[in-house]
Motif scaffolding. Structure first.
Motif, PDB file in Angstrom:
ATOM      1  N   PHE A   2       3.756  11.597  -9.618  1.00  0.00           N
ATOM      2  CA  PHE A   2       3.932  10.161  -9.370  1.00  0.00           C
ATOM      3  C   PHE A   2       4.734   9.541 -10.512  1.00  0.00           C
ATOM      4  O   PHE A   2       4.168   8.885 -11.384  1.00  0.00           O
ATOM      5  CB  PHE A   2       2.558   9.481  -9.261  1.00  0.00           C
ATOM      6  CG  PHE A   2       1.690  10.042  -8.165  1.00  0.00           C
ATOM      7  CD1 PHE A   2       1.807   9.570  -6.862  1.00  0.00           C
ATOM      8  CD2 PHE A   2       0.762  11.044  -8.440  1.00  0.00           C
ATOM      9  CE1 PHE A   2       1.007  10.079  -5.847  1.00  0.00           C
ATOM     10  CE2 PHE A   2      -0.042  11.558  -7.432  1.00  0.00           C
ATOM     11  CZ  PHE A   2       0.080  11.081  -6.131  1.00  0.00           C
ATOM     12  N   THR A  22       1.030   5.094  -9.055  1.00  0.00           N
ATOM     13  CA  THR A  22       0.479   5.063  -7.702  1.00  0.00           C
ATOM     14  C   THR A  22       0.181   3.618  -7.340  1.00  0.00           C
ATOM     15  O   THR A  22      -0.018   2.787  -8.220  1.00  0.00           O
ATOM     16  CB  THR A  22      -0.822   5.888  -7.621  1.00  0.00           C
ATOM     17  OG1 THR A  22      -1.690   5.441  -8.657  1.00  0.00           O
ATOM     18  CG2 THR A  22      -0.543   7.361  -7.809  1.00  0.00           C
ATOM     19  N   ASP A  23       0.174   3.343  -6.028  1.00  0.00           N
ATOM     20  CA  ASP A  23      -0.058   1.949  -5.628  1.00  0.00           C
ATOM     21  C   ASP A  23      -1.543   1.658  -5.471  1.00  0.00           C
ATOM     22  O   ASP A  23      -2.326   2.554  -5.310  1.00  0.00           O
ATOM     23  CB  ASP A  23       0.668   1.651  -4.302  1.00  0.00           C
ATOM     24  CG  ASP A  23       2.162   1.583  -4.535  1.00  0.00           C
ATOM     25  OD1 ASP A  23       2.565   0.907  -5.498  1.00  0.00           O
ATOM     26  OD2 ASP A  23       2.909   2.232  -3.788  1.00  0.00           O
ATOM     27  N   THR A  60      11.295  -1.520  -9.498  1.00  0.00           N
ATOM     28  CA  THR A  60      10.207  -2.486  -9.406  1.00  0.00           C
ATOM     29  C   THR A  60      10.120  -3.022  -7.976  1.00  0.00           C
ATOM     30  O   THR A  60      11.030  -2.818  -7.169  1.00  0.00           O
ATOM     31  CB  THR A  60      10.434  -3.692 -10.348  1.00  0.00           C
ATOM     32  OG1 THR A  60      11.700  -4.275 -10.026  1.00  0.00           O
ATOM     33  CG2 THR A  60      10.420  -3.272 -11.810  1.00  0.00           C
ATOM     34  N   ASN A 120       7.853   5.134  -3.548  1.00  0.00           N
ATOM     35  CA  ASN A 120       6.565   5.821  -3.493  1.00  0.00           C
ATOM     36  C   ASN A 120       6.230   6.292  -2.077  1.00  0.00           C
ATOM     37  O   ASN A 120       5.712   7.393  -1.892  1.00  0.00           O
ATOM     38  CB  ASN A 120       5.463   4.923  -4.051  1.00  0.00           C
ATOM     39  CG  ASN A 120       5.431   4.982  -5.575  1.00  0.00           C
ATOM     40  OD1 ASN A 120       6.001   5.897  -6.178  1.00  0.00           O
ATOM     41  ND2 ASN A 120       4.754   4.016  -6.199  1.00  0.00           N
ATOM     42  N   LYS A 121       6.547   5.484  -1.067  1.00  0.00           N
ATOM     43  CA  LYS A 121       6.278   5.921   0.311  1.00  0.00           C
ATOM     44  C   LYS A 121       7.133   7.129   0.666  1.00  0.00           C
ATOM     45  O   LYS A 121       6.669   8.100   1.265  1.00  0.00           O
ATOM     46  CB  LYS A 121       6.560   4.773   1.281  1.00  0.00           C
ATOM     47  CG  LYS A 121       5.613   3.604   1.080  1.00  0.00           C
ATOM     48  CD  LYS A 121       5.183   2.997   2.395  1.00  0.00           C
ATOM     49  CE  LYS A 121       4.068   1.981   2.160  1.00  0.00           C
ATOM     50  NZ  LYS A 121       4.549   0.788   1.369  1.00  0.00           N
ATOM     51  N   GLU A 139       9.898  -1.423   4.700  1.00  0.00           N
ATOM     52  CA  GLU A 139       8.772  -0.522   5.079  1.00  0.00           C
ATOM     53  C   GLU A 139       9.303   0.701   5.841  1.00  0.00           C
ATOM     54  O   GLU A 139       9.755   0.576   6.988  1.00  0.00           O
ATOM     55  CB  GLU A 139       7.786  -1.296   5.975  1.00  0.00           C
ATOM     56  CG  GLU A 139       6.486  -0.568   6.256  1.00  0.00           C
ATOM     57  CD  GLU A 139       5.531  -0.505   5.064  1.00  0.00           C
ATOM     58  OE1 GLU A 139       4.398  -0.092   5.306  1.00  0.00           O
ATOM     59  OE2 GLU A 139       5.906  -0.843   3.917  1.00  0.00           O
ATOM     60  N   ARG A 143      10.348   0.034  -5.669  1.00  0.00           N
ATOM     61  CA  ARG A 143       9.352   0.978  -6.165  1.00  0.00           C
ATOM     62  C   ARG A 143       8.376   1.378  -5.054  1.00  0.00           C
ATOM     63  O   ARG A 143       8.027   2.557  -4.895  1.00  0.00           O
ATOM     64  CB  ARG A 143       8.584   0.339  -7.332  1.00  0.00           C
ATOM     65  CG  ARG A 143       7.445   1.185  -7.860  1.00  0.00           C
ATOM     66  CD  ARG A 143       6.754   0.505  -9.044  1.00  0.00           C
ATOM     67  NE  ARG A 143       5.464   1.099  -9.292  1.00  0.00           N
ATOM     68  CZ  ARG A 143       4.355   0.782  -8.650  1.00  0.00           C
ATOM     69  NH1 ARG A 143       4.371  -0.145  -7.705  1.00  0.00           N
ATOM     70  NH2 ARG A 143       3.218   1.384  -8.934  1.00  0.00           N
ATOM     71  N   SER A 144       7.988   0.412  -4.270  1.00  0.00           N
ATOM     72  CA  SER A 144       7.062   0.693  -3.178  1.00  0.00           C
ATOM     73  C   SER A 144       7.712   1.619  -2.138  1.00  0.00           C
ATOM     74  O   SER A 144       7.082   2.571  -1.642  1.00  0.00           O
ATOM     75  CB  SER A 144       6.618  -0.645  -2.583  1.00  0.00           C
ATOM     76  OG  SER A 144       6.238  -0.501  -1.265  1.00  0.00           O
ATOM     77  N   ASP A 187       5.906  10.218  -0.993  1.00  0.00           N
ATOM     78  CA  ASP A 187       4.738  10.763  -0.287  1.00  0.00           C
ATOM     79  C   ASP A 187       5.175  11.649   0.892  1.00  0.00           C
ATOM     80  O   ASP A 187       4.649  12.746   1.085  1.00  0.00           O
ATOM     81  CB  ASP A 187       3.857   9.629   0.260  1.00  0.00           C
ATOM     82  CG  ASP A 187       2.897   9.079  -0.787  1.00  0.00           C
ATOM     83  OD1 ASP A 187       2.712   9.732  -1.843  1.00  0.00           O
ATOM     84  OD2 ASP A 187       2.329   7.993  -0.541  1.00  0.00           O
TER      85      ASP A 187
END
Ligand code: HEM
Ligand code: MG
Length: 331
Positions: free
Chosen positions: A326, A330-331, A299, A307-308, A1, A303-304, A311
């Motif tokens: 994107f 998008t999540d 993945t 994406n963060k 995170e 991947r998460s 952003d």
């Protein structure tokens, strides 16, 4: 995170940043430095972890506190670098070479190699670091710095100023075309080269000084020794890439590269350039080409994290009217 980076500074006044809490210290064994004199200096003064490994959130905070870099530029440069050079799973970036201190490798073709990694962010025609082709793209190079001093003497009465920035940028481009058969000057390097030519003016000049003239002894301190002058005040008010357009205008050149040999600079019309003003072309091609080439099919947690970080990267151009893209959904 990924950690959440800070917003803009509340107090952007000039202030002592070479202070009691942030003394310069020589490198300890294992400390990492790299091609960026700004981040090197922040690490050697303890505004960043002195070992040279930091999270992007720490970098945004440090460039703002230590140099008064404007918030959106801090986001854009920091997350751009982290996306291609950092370890997205551990949220750690080396400001120099690759190290196990940033954690286990993500799957190839990702590199997570730190800021020294050639071509994804670091690139040719740097002012005080040689081209990758010559073997060392990150350490201070005395020959190049001496040339910078020569240009300061010739065009700036001994100081580095906007005129010198324009002339020396052009000289570095011409020198690479003439000597480096792999010379490349396309986006993102096409943009960062011009920005980095004005960073010394915007960030290395004491905030109480208003003449735009950077003393070359002060410059050497930053570029070579990662060291602020005694009693150094950061800029008075935020700074970004002021002067960029003047450096471009001094000697315009289209993006391109040497093909197969020296003195064979071939234009690359597929590279983002200044025909569309602003940072949207840079943003778009960086995400669609540079980032995607390293992360073709991410993945799960990777991947998460991508994406963060994408952003945060987009926040760096938000307000310039760019359309967010994107590539990983998008999540
Ligand atoms: C160069 C990263 C902030 C000053 C570079 C390079 C990288 C980099 C990768 C090497 C590019 C090249 O020359 O090939 C970053 C990142 C930053 C940051 C991720 C995060 C915000 C700063 C700040 C300053 C600065 C705050 C000034 C205080 C410079 C300069 C160069 C440079 C002057 C050019 C060095 C040369 O051409 O010899 N930076 N930088 N940077 N950076 Fe930074
Ligand atoms: Mg370079």
């Amino acid at each position: 995170e990924p950690a959440t980076p800070p917003g803009p500074l509340k107090d952007t006044s000039a202030k002592l940043v070479n202070d009691k809490a942030h003394p310069w210290k020589p490198l300890a064994p294992g400390d990492i430095r790299g091609p960026c004199p700004g981040l090197n200096t922040l690490a050697s003064h303890g505004w960043l972890p002195r070992n040279g490994i930091a999270s992007p959130a720490q970098i945004v905070e440090a460039v703002q506190e230590g140099f008064n870099m404007e918030n959106s530029l801090a986001f854009f440069v920091t997350y751009g670098a982290h996306l291609v050079d950092g370890n997205l799973l551990t949220d750690k970036l080396s400001i120099g070479g690759k190290t196990s201190l940033t954690g286990p490798n993500p799957p190839a073709p990702a590199i997570a190699g730190g800021l020294n990694t050639h071509a994804v962010f670091e690139g040719d025609t740097s002012m005080t670091r040689a081209d990758f082709f010559f073997g060392d793209n990150h350490d201070f190079n005395e020959t190049l710095f001496d040339e910078m001093v020569k240009f300061a003497n010739k065009f700036g009465a001994g100081k580095y100023n906007l005129t010198v920035a324009g002339e020396f940028r052009w000289q570095r481009i011409q020198d690479s075309i003439a000597t480096n058969p792999t010379m490349s000057f396309v986006s993102p390097r096409y943009y960062t080269a011009y920005a980095e030519s004005v960073f010394p003016l915007n960030f290395f000049i004491d905030g109480r000084q208003t003449d735009g003239q950077l003393d070359m002894t002060v410059a050497r301190g930053f570029f070579q020794n990662s060291r602020m002058p005694d009693d150094f005040f950061r800029a008075n008010g935020t700074r970004a890439s002021e002067g960029f357009d003047d450096v471009v205008a001094a000697h315009p050149i289209q993006p391109g590269r040497n093909v197969d040999r020296v003195n064979n600079y071939v234009l690359d019309p597929t590279s983002a350039d200044f025909s569309v003003p602003g940072s949207c072309p840079l943003y778009t091609t960086f995400v669609n080409q540079t980032v995607r080439s390293l992360y073709p099919t991410p993945t799960g947690a990777l991947r998460s994290a991508l994406n963060k970080n994408l952003d945060f990267f987009f926040q760096g151009v938000n307000g310039s009217g760019c359309t967010q893209i994107f590539p990983f959904g998008t999540d």
